[in-house]
Design a protein around this motif. Structure first.
Motif, PDB file in Angstrom:
ATOM      1  N   ALA A   1      43.200  50.785  35.302  1.00 52.50           N
ATOM      2  CA  ALA A   1      44.296  50.013  34.716  1.00 52.50           C
ATOM      3  C   ALA A   1      44.465  48.656  35.386  1.00 52.50           C
ATOM      4  O   ALA A   1      44.012  48.409  36.509  1.00 52.50           O
ATOM      5  N   ALA A   2      45.176  47.792  34.656  1.00 54.00           N
ATOM      6  CA  ALA A   2      45.500  46.451  35.137  1.00 54.00           C
ATOM      7  C   ALA A   2      46.968  46.163  34.853  1.00 54.00           C
ATOM      8  O   ALA A   2      47.632  46.883  34.105  1.00 54.00           O
ATOM      9  N   PHE A   3      47.477  45.106  35.468  1.00 50.00           N
ATOM     10  CA  PHE A   3      48.693  44.497  34.963  1.00 50.00           C
ATOM     11  C   PHE A   3      48.307  43.786  33.665  1.00 50.00           C
ATOM     12  O   PHE A   3      47.347  43.009  33.643  1.00 50.00           O
ATOM     13  N   SER A   4      49.044  44.026  32.612  1.00 51.50           N
ATOM     14  CA  SER A   4      48.620  43.565  31.295  1.00 51.50           C
ATOM     15  C   SER A   4      49.783  42.961  30.531  1.00 51.50           C
ATOM     16  O   SER A   4      50.943  43.036  30.956  1.00 51.50           O
ATOM     17  N   THR A   5      49.470  42.374  29.419  1.00 49.65           N
ATOM     18  CA  THR A   5      50.472  42.044  28.412  1.00 49.65           C
ATOM     19  C   THR A   5      49.755  41.908  27.080  1.00 49.65           C
ATOM     20  O   THR A   5      48.530  41.755  27.033  1.00 49.65           O
TER      21      THR A   5
ATOM     22  N   TRP B   1      40.494  36.644  34.521  1.00 48.51           N
ATOM     23  CA  TRP B   1      41.281  37.572  33.708  1.00 48.51           C
ATOM     24  C   TRP B   1      40.373  38.515  32.939  1.00 48.51           C
ATOM     25  O   TRP B   1      39.308  38.113  32.438  1.00 48.51           O
ATOM     26  N   ARG B   2      40.783  39.751  32.811  1.00 45.83           N
ATOM     27  CA  ARG B   2      40.164  40.639  31.834  1.00 45.83           C
ATOM     28  C   ARG B   2      40.773  40.311  30.477  1.00 45.83           C
ATOM     29  O   ARG B   2      41.952  39.998  30.374  1.00 45.83           O
TER      30      ARG B   2
ATOM     31  N   VAL C   1      45.407  37.123  43.857  1.00 49.82           N
ATOM     32  CA  VAL C   1      45.743  38.537  44.032  1.00 49.82           C
ATOM     33  C   VAL C   1      44.494  39.387  43.859  1.00 49.82           C
ATOM     34  O   VAL C   1      43.505  38.958  43.248  1.00 49.82           O
ATOM     35  N   SER C   2      44.553  40.611  44.372  1.00 56.75           N
ATOM     36  CA  SER C   2      43.407  41.521  44.238  1.00 56.75           C
ATOM     37  C   SER C   2      43.555  42.479  43.070  1.00 56.75           C
ATOM     38  O   SER C   2      42.573  43.071  42.617  1.00 56.75           O
ATOM     39  N   THR C   3      44.770  42.652  42.577  1.00 54.47           N
ATOM     40  CA  THR C   3      44.983  43.584  41.467  1.00 54.47           C
ATOM     41  C   THR C   3      44.458  42.988  40.169  1.00 54.47           C
ATOM     42  O   THR C   3      44.576  41.769  39.942  1.00 54.47           O
ATOM     43  N   PRO C   4      43.846  43.789  39.297  1.00 53.07           N
ATOM     44  CA  PRO C   4      43.311  43.245  38.047  1.00 53.07           C
ATOM     45  C   PRO C   4      44.411  42.810  37.094  1.00 53.07           C
ATOM     46  O   PRO C   4      45.469  43.430  37.010  1.00 53.07           O
ATOM     47  N   LEU C   5      44.141  41.738  36.359  1.00 49.76           N
ATOM     48  CA  LEU C   5      45.058  41.182  35.372  1.00 49.76           C
ATOM     49  C   LEU C   5      44.350  41.130  34.026  1.00 49.76           C
ATOM     50  O   LEU C   5      43.197  40.693  33.936  1.00 49.76           O
ATOM     51  N   GLU C   6      45.027  41.558  32.990  1.00 49.16           N
ATOM     52  CA  GLU C   6      44.398  41.664  31.674  1.00 49.16           C
ATOM     53  C   GLU C   6      45.315  41.096  30.595  1.00 49.16           C
ATOM     54  O   GLU C   6      46.524  41.345  30.586  1.00 49.16           O
ATOM     55  N   LEU C   7      44.735  40.359  29.668  1.00 51.43           N
ATOM     56  CA  LEU C   7      45.453  39.827  28.517  1.00 51.43           C
ATOM     57  C   LEU C   7      44.889  40.445  27.246  1.00 51.43           C
ATOM     58  O   LEU C   7      43.672  40.430  27.031  1.00 51.43           O
ATOM     59  N   ALA C   8      45.760  40.986  26.426  1.00 56.28           N
ATOM     60  CA  ALA C   8      45.378  41.478  25.103  1.00 56.28           C
ATOM     61  C   ALA C   8      45.811  40.412  24.101  1.00 56.28           C
ATOM     62  O   ALA C   8      46.996  40.273  23.797  1.00 56.28           O
ATOM     63  N   LEU C   9      44.840  39.652  23.621  1.00 61.47           N
ATOM     64  CA  LEU C   9      45.109  38.507  22.752  1.00 61.47           C
ATOM     65  C   LEU C   9      44.280  38.599  21.486  1.00 61.47           C
ATOM     66  O   LEU C   9      43.224  39.228  21.460  1.00 61.47           O
ATOM     67  N   ARG C  10      44.773  37.938  20.469  1.00 61.12           N
ATOM     68  CA  ARG C  10      43.989  37.794  19.243  1.00 61.12           C
ATOM     69  C   ARG C  10      43.546  36.337  19.152  1.00 61.12           C
ATOM     70  O   ARG C  10      44.274  35.478  18.658  1.00 61.12           O
ATOM     71  N   LEU C  11      42.362  36.066  19.677  1.00 59.89           N
ATOM     72  CA  LEU C  11      41.836  34.714  19.677  1.00 59.89           C
ATOM     73  C   LEU C  11      41.028  34.457  18.422  1.00 59.89           C
ATOM     74  O   LEU C  11      40.254  35.311  17.984  1.00 59.89           O
ATOM     75  N   ALA C  12      41.202  33.283  17.860  1.00 61.22           N
ATOM     76  CA  ALA C  12      40.468  32.895  16.663  1.00 61.22           C
ATOM     77  C   ALA C  12      39.045  32.476  17.031  1.00 61.22           C
ATOM     78  O   ALA C  12      38.771  32.135  18.191  1.00 61.22           O
TER      79      ALA C  12
END
Length: 377
Positions: A190-194, A255-256, A229-240
């Motif tokens: 898991a990651a910190f996500s949005t 970023w993931r 930071v060492s914790t993974p970061l993730e973005l759930a995006l809808r990129l064109a």
């Protein structure tokens, strides 16, 4: 006898928006938990043709059935008129809701012809500050309601940067249905996500001030965060397809990146993605910083309820939101990094605090009960 409450959804023509659906579902679930009979009204835009309407309606009906609201669905045209029947759909019109004790409008610009069907009406502002700007600049026409609620703490208060447009705004917290958002352990990878939209032709114009108001503009000052930071970061995006440069930029900064359509198109997928995350990290749209509306997103509430600490950009002084207990609110890149490190260094405590914050302030059954107490004489 329980109250009958009609609430407007705005989900019919956006079937790929699982998170968007939860905004309205949490309110409906809260009203039902408060003992109300809920009517879910969708107003159909005239540009939606019959085949698309039939497809959208069937999709929404199936979603609502999963949460016990299939028989609550009502649809009408822009001025409240009944819709022509379709071969595979048997929808109910606005007359079904005419004896409701309260109508809660989250759509804003509804025709007076629709509002006249109801004995008591309440506008519920879920775009605090922006809605008032749209109204003051003549970008949206809002008909008269009996009551005006807002999820922005500062709207209507002395010294607010948000125009009040001469209306008596009453604050209500946004809400989350706690029973449907239990605490769930995060996944091993898991990651910190949005989950978010990225760019768009969204501008705010208020008097002489004008600025771009998409999440891309909000995130740009914090794109270097993964290197802090060492914790993974993730973005759930809808990129064109034409945003390939942004895709490369985001990933090159560490970023993931996942396609939001694969993790949040359905409400249950959206829920699973949030609940398997470590927590949320997110910037906000620039308007929240400009307007200092003390807003917190519906999405962040879902993270909090699931026991996921939230690290989110500061949106202004609040009477109750903490800055470093389960919910961390940052101003700068350095503060964002410090907040993430604080969460990971004492994760279990901040997980408990996140859930406790949702229980104390955002429990949908309590929030809606308080709203009903003020709305119904």
């Amino acid at each position: 006898m329980s109250e009958r409450v009609c609430i407007t959804g705005d989900t019919l023509s956006y079937p790929e928006g699982g998170g968007h659906f939860w905004v309205y579902l949490n309110w409906a679930l809260g009203l039902r938990a408060s003992g109300c009979e809920v009517i879910w009204l969708e107003v159909v835009a005239p540009e939606i043709d019959a085949p698309a309407l039939s497809r959208f309606y069937t999709c929404l009906e199936q979603r609502l059935e999963r949460y016990g609201f299939r028989d609550s669905l009502v649809v009408c045209g822009r001025i409240g008129q009944d819709l022509d029947s379709a071969a595979n759909c048997s929808w109910r019109g606005l007359d079904v809701a005419a004896d409701a004790d309260l109508f809660i409008n989250l759509r804003y610009d509804l025709s007076p012809a629709i509002l006249r069907h109801f004995r008591r009406t309440a506008l519920l502002d879920i775009d605090p500050g922006l809605l008032q700007i749209w109204m003051s600049e003549g970008q949206i026409q809002v008909s008269r309601h009996d009551l005006y609620f807002t999820t922005g703490e500062t709207v209507g208060r002395a010294g607010s940067r948000c125009p009040d447009v001469g209306l008596p705004w009453r604050y209500t917290p946004p809400c989350v249905a706690l029973d449907l958002w239990p605490v769930v352990p995060f996944a091993p990878d898991a990651a910190f996500s949005t989950i978010s939209h990225w760019s768009g032709d969204e501008w705010v114009q208020h008097g002489e001030e004008i600025y771009i108001n998409d999440k891309r503009a909000g995130f740009l000052p914090f794109l270097d965060l993964p290197s802090y930071v060492s914790t993974p970061l993730e973005l759930a995006l809808r990129l064109a397809p034409d945003e390939e440069e942004d895709r490369v930029m985001i990933q090159d900064r560490g970023w993931r990146l996942v396609d939001s359509r694969t993790v949040s198109a359905q409400p249950w997928d959206y829920q699973r993605y949030i609940q398997l995350s470590i927590g949320e990290f997110s910037a906000v749209k620039p308007s929240c910083v400009h307007l200092q509306n003390a807003w917190i997103s519906d999405r962040s509430l879902c993270y909090l309820a699931s026991g996921k600490p939230v690290v989110v950009q500061h949106t202004g002084p609040s009477r109750f939101l903490p800055d470093a207990e389960g919910l961390f609110r940052f101003h700068t890149l350095e503060e964002a990094a410090t907040s993430l490190k604080a969460v990971t260094s004492d994760y279990d405590r901040h997980s408990r605090m996140a859930r406790a914050l949702a229980v104390e302030y955002f429990d949908a059954s309590r929030v809606t009960a308080a709203l009903l107490e003020r709305a119904l004489p």
